[in-house]
Design a protein around this motif. Structure first.
Motif, PDB file in Angstrom:
ATOM      1  N   GLN A 122       0.823  -1.197   0.000  1.00  0.00           N
ATOM      2  CA  GLN A 122       0.000   0.000   0.000  1.00  0.00           C
ATOM      3  C   GLN A 122       0.864   1.256   0.000  1.00  0.00           C
ATOM      4  O   GLN A 122       0.587   2.225  -0.698  1.00  0.00           O
ATOM      5  N   GLN A 123       1.916   1.240   0.821  1.00  0.00           N
ATOM      6  CA  GLN A 123       2.740   2.439   0.989  1.00  0.00           C
ATOM      7  C   GLN A 123       3.647   2.681  -0.202  1.00  0.00           C
ATOM      8  O   GLN A 123       4.039   3.808  -0.451  1.00  0.00           O
ATOM      9  N   HIS A 124       3.976   1.632  -0.919  1.00  0.00           N
ATOM     10  CA  HIS A 124       4.943   1.777  -2.009  1.00  0.00           C
ATOM     11  C   HIS A 124       4.291   1.698  -3.374  1.00  0.00           C
ATOM     12  O   HIS A 124       4.951   1.451  -4.366  1.00  0.00           O
ATOM     13  N   LYS A 125       3.013   1.886  -3.417  1.00  0.00           N
ATOM     14  CA  LYS A 125       2.304   1.618  -4.673  1.00  0.00           C
ATOM     15  C   LYS A 125       2.848   2.392  -5.863  1.00  0.00           C
ATOM     16  O   LYS A 125       2.821   1.920  -6.984  1.00  0.00           O
ATOM     17  N   ASP A 126       3.388   3.575  -5.624  1.00  0.00           N
ATOM     18  CA  ASP A 126       3.892   4.369  -6.749  1.00  0.00           C
ATOM     19  C   ASP A 126       5.208   3.852  -7.299  1.00  0.00           C
ATOM     20  O   ASP A 126       5.630   4.239  -8.376  1.00  0.00           O
ATOM     21  N   GLU A 127       5.867   2.993  -6.507  1.00  0.00           N
ATOM     22  CA  GLU A 127       7.203   2.569  -6.934  1.00  0.00           C
ATOM     23  C   GLU A 127       7.180   1.282  -7.740  1.00  0.00           C
ATOM     24  O   GLU A 127       8.174   0.884  -8.308  1.00  0.00           O
ATOM     25  N   ILE A 128       6.037   0.600  -7.727  1.00  0.00           N
ATOM     26  CA  ILE A 128       6.001  -0.695  -8.412  1.00  0.00           C
ATOM     27  C   ILE A 128       5.907  -0.465  -9.907  1.00  0.00           C
ATOM     28  O   ILE A 128       5.106   0.341 -10.372  1.00  0.00           O
TER      29      ILE A 128
END
Lengths: 188, 208
Positions: A122-128
């Motif tokens: 959830q917290q890293h969704k922009d990095e995937i």
């Protein structure tokens, strides 16, 4: 969160400990502590993502997915309405492939914990990256799953398309008379 | 199995902003809250027609739904991701497979149907109200087809469906409407959205 005196953390020095042994931390120390904890979690998250990338790029996963789609792709039609069968196929897909990924992750990271990972997700969704995200999405978003099958069907049935009506075959030997139009085919 | 669902749930919440849903307003995604709603009711009650009209699409080619549809229906304060299920006899038994992850229920009934059909609708509504996955959720009950002469009134519906006693424990709205009066439909949904907003988001299971 408040410390003993009831003041919020960050607004005054933070007290740790009980009774006589109270350690006072300045704001910057609290910040550094928080940063170092979060970068450990980040590193762990990146590792898992890296493994997922490897797993889904692997031939075994690709074959598993392809076999599954071969089994069912004819069931899917490009209409807004969905057949009830899509739901059972979706559940079978999730059970088969998501479980496979989880098993593979546990083999690579014995301490892997799905709950911790999903929170990080959830917290890293922009990095995937797009590919991984698209793949993970097909396990949860029914419409993404359906889209995947429709794309696969188009791909499979595309091979069966008859192009013969679109091609013009003209002999290029000197003996035959070439019209200006068919002359252009040499550059085709 | 539980852990698989957790991964699914997390990606699902992220995937909420993906463009895979049919967002019928076709504008750029705006930061409105989204809620997952399941829409059921007997065949012919008007589920597909109402949802299609809410998306400003033509209802000319609507035929009885034999499967299910997923539509993202935009309202002023929220977007409802509606899972609409066909209501024919042979499909109703599968309704419960689609209940998980719902945050609210929209039940559509034909106010002008026969006595037998009305009884069937009542049974289905009661089943839904008591189903473990729906029993704590808010219900929007749309008493549709109010434009027909045989349509029962709001009071008659409320009484016949025994809403006062049987919907106890639920927050519910009974909205009379018809496809001729979409304002009433929207009003019902807007009130429904207020109910959905009252739920603490942290406590919502939100699983697919």
């Amino acid at each position: 969160m408040a410390n003993d005196s009831g003041q919020p953390v960050g607004k005054s020095p933070v007290h740790f400990g009980t009774g006589d042994r109270v350690v006072e931390m300045e704001d910057s120390e609290v910040e550094n502590l928080a940063t170092s904890i979060s970068s450990d979690v980040d590193a762990e998250f990146d590792t898992v993502i890296g493994h997922i990338e490897d797993i889904i790029m692997d031939e075994e996963f690709q074959m598993l997915q392809r076999h599954f789609m071969d089994k069912y792709y004819l069931e899917f039609e490009n209409t807004e309405e969905n057949k009830l069968s899509y739901t059972s196929i979706f559940q079978e897909y999730v059970n088969l492939l998501e479980k496979y990924i989880e098993q593979q992750l546990i083999e690579r990271i014995p301490t892997f914990n799905m709950a911790t990972f999903t929170t990080s997700l959830q917290q890293h969704k922009d990095e995937i990256s797009g590919d991984i995200f698209d793949m993970l999405l097909t396990f949860t978003d029914f419409l993404a799953f359906k889209e995947m099958f429709l794309d696969y069907r188009m791909e499979k049935e595309g091979h069966g398309l008859d192009f013969s009506g679109d091609l013009i075959v003209t002999s290029l030997s000197k003996s035959s008379s070439l019209s200006p139009a068919s002359n252009n085919l040499r550059h085709f | 199995m539980g852990q698989c669902l957790e991964l699914s749930a997390a990606v699902c919440r992220i995937g909420v902003y993906s463009c895979f849903r049919t967002l019928c307003c076709k504008g750029p995604p705006s930061p409105r809250t989204e809620y997952d709603v399941v829409c059921v009711g007997l065949t012919g009650s008007g589920k597909s027609s109402l949802l299609t009209q809410l998306c400003s699409e033509s209802t000319d080619s609507i035929i009885p739904t034999t499967g299910f549809r997923i539509k993202a229906v935009p309202f002023q304060n929220a977007i409802l991701n509606v899972k609409e299920l066909g209501g024919a006899d042979n499909i109703r038994k599968y309704w419960s497979r689609y209940y998980q992850g719902s945050q609210g229920v929209a039940f559509v009934l034909d106010s002008a149907s026969s006595e037998d059909d009305l009884e069937m609708a009542r049974n289905e509504l009661h089943s839904a109200l008591q189903h473990p996955q729906l029993c704590t959720l808010p219900f929007l009950i749309l008493a549709n087809h109010q434009d027909k002469p045989a349509a029962r009134s709001l009071q008659e519906i409320k009484k016949y469906f025994e809403l006062e006693p049987l919907a106890r424990g639920h927050r519910w709205i009974l909205q009379p409407c018809s496809v001729e009066n979409m304002d009433a439909v929207k009003e019902g949904f807007n009130q429904f959205i207020n109910l959905l907003e009252e739920i603490d988001p942290e406590n919502t299971p939100g699983r697919l």
